[in-house]
Structures are given as structure tokens and as C-alpha cells.
Motif scaffolding. Structure first.
Motif, PDB file in Angstrom:
ATOM      1  N   ALA A  73      31.642  -5.048  -8.174  1.00 26.63           N
ATOM      2  CA  ALA A  73      32.113  -5.722  -9.144  1.00 26.63           C
ATOM      3  C   ALA A  73      31.530  -7.114  -9.229  1.00 26.63           C
ATOM      4  O   ALA A  73      31.210  -7.672 -10.255  1.00 26.63           O
ATOM      5  CB  ALA A  73      33.641  -6.021  -8.815  1.00 26.63           C
ATOM      6  N   LEU A  74      31.611  -7.654  -8.084  1.00 28.46           N
ATOM      7  CA  LEU A  74      30.625  -9.052  -7.869  1.00 28.46           C
ATOM      8  C   LEU A  74      29.150  -8.834  -8.340  1.00 28.46           C
ATOM      9  O   LEU A  74      28.813  -9.467  -8.957  1.00 28.46           O
ATOM     10  CB  LEU A  74      30.699  -9.628  -6.623  1.00 28.46           C
ATOM     11  N   ALA A  75      28.372  -7.758  -8.099  1.00 25.08           N
ATOM     12  CA  ALA A  75      27.118  -7.512  -8.538  1.00 25.08           C
ATOM     13  C   ALA A  75      26.992  -7.402  -9.970  1.00 25.08           C
ATOM     14  O   ALA A  75      26.271  -7.634 -10.732  1.00 25.08           O
ATOM     15  CB  ALA A  75      26.351  -6.036  -7.800  1.00 25.08           C
ATOM     16  N   ALA A  76      28.255  -6.779 -10.735  1.00 27.55           N
ATOM     17  CA  ALA A  76      28.078  -6.558 -12.185  1.00 27.55           C
ATOM     18  C   ALA A  76      28.050  -7.813 -12.764  1.00 27.55           C
ATOM     19  O   ALA A  76      27.296  -8.295 -13.729  1.00 27.55           O
ATOM     20  CB  ALA A  76      29.346  -5.952 -12.401  1.00 27.55           C
ATOM     21  N   GLY A  77      28.811  -8.970 -12.372  1.00 25.39           N
ATOM     22  CA  GLY A  77      28.777 -10.341 -12.499  1.00 25.39           C
ATOM     23  C   GLY A  77      27.420 -11.044 -12.438  1.00 25.39           C
ATOM     24  O   GLY A  77      26.853 -11.527 -13.322  1.00 25.39           O
ATOM     25  N   ALA A  78      26.786 -10.708 -11.136  1.00 28.12           N
ATOM     26  CA  ALA A  78      25.560 -11.383 -10.801  1.00 28.12           C
ATOM     27  C   ALA A  78      24.326 -10.762 -11.833  1.00 28.12           C
ATOM     28  O   ALA A  78      23.480 -11.491 -12.448  1.00 28.12           O
ATOM     29  CB  ALA A  78      25.042 -10.899  -9.496  1.00 28.12           C
ATOM     30  N   ALA A  79      24.651  -9.469 -12.125  1.00 34.38           N
ATOM     31  CA  ALA A  79      23.655  -8.803 -13.219  1.00 34.38           C
ATOM     32  C   ALA A  79      23.483  -9.572 -14.547  1.00 34.38           C
ATOM     33  O   ALA A  79      22.395  -9.510 -14.982  1.00 34.38           O
ATOM     34  CB  ALA A  79      24.001  -7.470 -13.308  1.00 34.38           C
ATOM     35  N   LEU A  80      24.775 -10.089 -14.856  1.00 37.78           N
ATOM     36  CA  LEU A  80      24.809 -10.615 -16.332  1.00 37.78           C
ATOM     37  C   LEU A  80      23.955 -12.121 -16.180  1.00 37.78           C
ATOM     38  O   LEU A  80      23.563 -12.624 -17.238  1.00 37.78           O
ATOM     39  CB  LEU A  80      26.380 -11.187 -16.574  1.00 37.78           C
ATOM     40  N   VAL A  81      23.527 -12.500 -14.968  1.00 32.17           N
ATOM     41  CA  VAL A  81      22.937 -13.865 -14.850  1.00 32.17           C
ATOM     42  C   VAL A  81      21.170 -13.234 -14.654  1.00 32.17           C
ATOM     43  O   VAL A  81      20.390 -13.891 -15.354  1.00 32.17           O
ATOM     44  CB  VAL A  81      23.165 -14.600 -13.538  1.00 32.17           C
ATOM     45  N   LEU A  82      21.216 -12.128 -13.900  1.00 34.39           N
ATOM     46  CA  LEU A  82      19.820 -11.904 -13.644  1.00 34.39           C
ATOM     47  C   LEU A  82      19.011 -11.159 -14.626  1.00 34.39           C
ATOM     48  O   LEU A  82      17.650 -10.916 -14.730  1.00 34.39           O
ATOM     49  CB  LEU A  82      19.921 -10.934 -12.382  1.00 34.39           C
ATOM     50  N   PHE A  83      19.831 -10.403 -15.632  1.00 34.24           N
ATOM     51  CA  PHE A  83      19.087  -9.603 -16.457  1.00 34.24           C
ATOM     52  C   PHE A  83      19.332 -10.118 -17.808  1.00 34.24           C
ATOM     53  O   PHE A  83      20.404 -10.533 -18.267  1.00 34.24           O
ATOM     54  CB  PHE A  83      19.584  -7.918 -16.293  1.00 34.24           C
ATOM     55  N   ASP A  84      18.365  -9.954 -18.970  1.00 37.00           N
ATOM     56  CA  ASP A  84      18.434 -10.508 -20.109  1.00 37.00           C
ATOM     57  C   ASP A  84      19.080  -9.375 -21.122  1.00 37.00           C
ATOM     58  O   ASP A  84      18.202  -8.595 -21.613  1.00 37.00           O
ATOM     59  CB  ASP A  84      17.041 -10.786 -20.652  1.00 37.00           C
ATOM     60  N   PHE A  85      20.553  -9.296 -21.055  1.00 36.64           N
ATOM     61  CA  PHE A  85      21.210  -8.358 -22.158  1.00 36.64           C
ATOM     62  C   PHE A  85      21.120  -8.843 -23.389  1.00 36.64           C
ATOM     63  O   PHE A  85      21.186 -10.039 -23.663  1.00 36.64           O
ATOM     64  CB  PHE A  85      22.638  -8.311 -21.454  1.00 36.64           C
TER      65      PHE A  85
END
Length: 414
Positions: A227-239
Motif C-alpha cells: 500500500a505504501l509502495a503504491a503511493g511511492a510509485a506515484l512519485v517514482l513513475f511517470d504515469f
């Protein structure tokens, strides 16, 4: 002391999502069936995903050009100001109230609800003071610990999960390159569901207490790390999402359809206590304790968390991309402010429910609410007003004054 300015990278609408999460949690803890939403626990996971996004963004910004000592000092100083003062004041005041009332009104000690809070103060306070209550839940079965469930302090387990995340993740962000940080995030998003799948297929054969195993997964920081990694992915990846409303409605439709399918087959298997209002997402502690003849239903612990986290992403991502959904709701002044004071709302809401239950007990207790829906609505709105009022006072006259130290001109920790 300076007034806290609005950050240049502040994203409007996220406070509204935070407010919605808090209201969902309140709804799931409301004790009477009429107004209770049994799927409201998903508000906790929405909090986790949102925290993962915000903290990752903060850490990457703090990392730039700073030594590890300075980086950690600044981060933990600001986290300390935001989290600790209210948390420990809450523990101190509520513990004092429980002990004083227990001493002056010993008849309360015959009440099961009250005894839960009293035992939490007498026996479990070290766990709350050290942000490890979730670990007590995790190891209760293995070490034959007493069940510490209570409505006064029990909800603080989720804050413990976040604090444990804060202890580890800043070091990962500092020492990992951006490329490796992305790899770590993807690995967490893959490994956590696999751990839950292992619990569904093999863990059930090892541990006799199926409810405990479901509760373990729900409250364990490793099992909730995606759940926390899903939030981190929103920063790290260019969706790139062009049609954010479509994205949300597709995710929400899948979330709803899968849940209703779960509900149908669980009812067919004889679990009639699973209410329609749960939308098939009853409390996760029961998921492993409700076996059926359907394999995909039995392994729902494996994938339902992912759907909840994806739903949270579908709410948060549009605001990050500056293509918000339901702006009239999430960006409204009311939701914005409720999100701002949501920490207090979360901390205070459950013990206030406990005190409410004690007050109405002589008048028929929960049956009184069940028999009089209009009265329940009136009491609920009064309760909600009290929760918001206390949280408002806490924010304006306590939290806000402490938070102002974050913006002191000379803040540069060595």
C-alpha cells in the motif's frame, strides 16, 4: 515563530481524500448497523497509499545535496512535530481519564467495554508508547498473549505501521539510486501479494487460528508494505492518464463487481452474517476464516488488498496529474479543512464512540439505536460534530502552534 506557508508543491484535493478516508473509518467503527459501512476499513489503506506518496516525495526532496545526518535530522524533526505531540498527549489524557474514573466509579470495571480500555492502560501501554501495538496483534497467537482489543486505543495500530515505515524507508531512499528505488518499489508490489497468497494456500495449514492469521496480514507492516509502495510509485513513475474519470470509474467498477461476486458466493456458502453493505469487503480478519468450495474466493486475501490500493491510486493520481475528479467535493473548503484536521479526527473518533456507548447503555444501548433510526441519525450527527469540534480545537490551539516550528527561519539541522 512563523506562520506555516502553503508549500509551493502543495496539491489541492489530497486533503479532501484524507478527509474521506477518515469518514470511512468512522463509518466502519460506528457500532450500530443502520449507519455503519462495513467496507469503511478501506479508508486505512487509502491513508497508507497517500502517506506513501507524500513521504516519498518529501524524502526525495530532502535528499538533494544533504548529508545523511542532515537529511534524517530534518525529516524526523518534522515528523516528530506532526505526529508525536498529539499522539502522546492523547495517550496521557485518555489514560488519566480511564484511571480516575475507574478509581472513583469502580462499578465501571464490571463493564466489558470499559475493561478493554482499562486493560489497555494497565497492561498494553508499553506497546502504544513505542508504536508497537500492531506487533502485539501479530505475535499474540505465537506467544499466547492476551487479546488486547479495545475501542479506546485499538485503532492506533495503523499509526504504528506508518511509524515503522518511517524508521526504514528514509534510509532506503537516501542510499538507493532512483533506478534502484524503482526496482525496490516494484519488488514490494510483487512480493507482498505473494506473501498473502502463501498465507491463503499454506499458512492456513500451519496456524489453527484463522482469524488471527487474517488480522496478522491486515496489521503487519510487511504485509501492508505494498500500500505504501503504491503511493511511492506515484512519485517514482511517470504515469500518463488522459481520461482520469474513466480510469476511476473502470477501477471502481472492477472493485465493486469483484466485491459483489465475493458477497454472492460467500452467502451461497452460508455466511449470511456478511452484510450487503460490506459490498463483499467485510473486515479482512475474517477472510481466511471463511472457507468455501471456491478457490478464488478462498484466496481473496491475495488480491482484494491490491484492488483496494488500486482504488486509492485511482483517487489520488488525478490530483497529481492536475486532472482532478469530483473537484466540487474533494476541493471544497469543508473537505479541505476536514483533511487538515484528519489526524485528530482519526485519533479521537474511536474513544468517543466508546464513551457514547457507555452513556447510552442504561437506556437500552445499541438496541436503542437499532429501534429508533431517527434517533440514531441525530446521535450520530451530534457525535460527528463533537469529533470534528475537538479535532478543530486540537488543531488550532495545539497542533498548529507546534507545526509552526517547522517553518522557523533558522531550521537547518546539522
Amino acid at each position: 515563530m512563523l506562520q506555516s506557508p502553503k508549500a509551493a508543491n502543495y496539491i489541492e484535493g489530497l486533503n479532501g481524500i484524507r478527509a474521506l478516508s477518515a469518514l470511512l473509518v468512522i463509518s466502519t467503527h460506528w457500532p450500530s448497523n443502520f449507519l455503519s459501512l462495513k467496507f469503511g476499513w478501506i479508508g486505512v489503506n487509502i491513508f497508507f497509499v497517500l502517506s506513501g506518496f507524500l513521504i516519498t516525495r518529501i524524502l526525495l526532496e530532502e535528499k538533494k545535496g544533504r548529508t545523511i545526518r542532515n537529511y534524517l535530522g530534518r525529516f524526523y524533526y518534522k515528523r516528530f512535530l506532526r505526529i508525536f505531540p498529539l499522539y502522546y498527549l492523547f495517550l496521557a489524557l485518555l489514560s488519566a481519564v480511564i484511571l480516575l474514573l475507574s478509581y472513583n466509579m469502580p462499578s465501571l470495571l464490571k463493564n466489558e467495554l470499559w475493561m478493554g480500555g482499562y486493560n489497555a492502560v494497565i497492561k498494553d501501554m508499553p506497546y502504544y508508547l513505542t508504536y508497537t501495538y500492531n506487533l502485539k496483534i501479530n505475535f499474540r497467537y505465537l506467544f499466547h498473549l492476551a487479546d488486547g482489543s479495545n475501542q479506546f486505543f485499538g485503532h492506533l495500530w495503523s499509526l504504528a505501521v506508518e511509524e515503522q515505515f518511517y524508521l526504514i524507508f528514509p534510509f532506503i531512499v537516501y542510499y538507493a539510486s532512483l533506478k534502484n528505488l524503482k526496482r525496490i518499489t516494484i519488488a514490494i508490489l510483487i512480493i507482498c501479494p505473494l506473501i498473502r497468497l502463501w498465507a491463503c494456500i499454506y499458512g492456513l495449514n500451519i496456524f489453527e487460528d484463522k482469524y488471527w492469521l487474517g488480522e496478522f496480514i491486515y496489521s503487519n507492516p510487511v504485509c501492508q508494505a505494498d500500500a505504501l509502495a503504491a503511493g511511492a510509485a506515484l512519485v517514482l513513475f511517470d504515469f500518463k492518464i488522459k481520461k482520469t474519470y474513466l480510469f476511476f470509474f473502470v477501477v471502481a467498477s472492477v472493485f465493486l463487481c469483484v466485491g459483489l461476486i465475493q458477497l454472492y458466493f460467500l452467502r451461497e456458502a452460508g455466511y449470511f452474517l456478511i452484510e450487503g453493505k460490506s459490498l463483499g469487503y467485510n473486515f479482512p480478519g475474517f477472510w481466511l476464516a471463511q472457507p468455501t468450495k471456491y478457490f478464488l474466493i478462498n484466496i481473496r486475501t491475495f488480491y482484494l488488498y491490491d484492488l483496494v490500493n488500486l482504488l486509492a491510486v485511482s483517487l489520488i493520481l488525478p490530483f497529481i496529474l492536475n486532472k482532478p475528479i469530483f473537484s466540487w467535493f474533494f476541493k471544497s473548503d469543508i473537505m479541505e479543512y476536514l483533511g487538515r484536521i484528519s489526524y485528530g479526527i482519526y485519533v479521537f473518533h474511536n474513544p468517543l464512540i466508546a464513551f457514547l456507548r457507555l452513556i447510552i447503555e442504561p437506556f437500552g444501548g445499541l438496541k436503542l439505536l437499532a429501534d429508533h433510526p431517527i434517533l440514531e441519525i441525530t446521535i450520530f450527527l451530534t457525535y460527528l460534530g463533537i469529533v470534528i469540534g475537538i479535532s478543530h480545537l486540537s488543531y488550532q490551539f495545539f497542533e498548529k502552534k507546534i507545526l509552526a516550528f517547522k517553518y522557523h527561519k533558522n531550521l537547518e539541522l546539522a
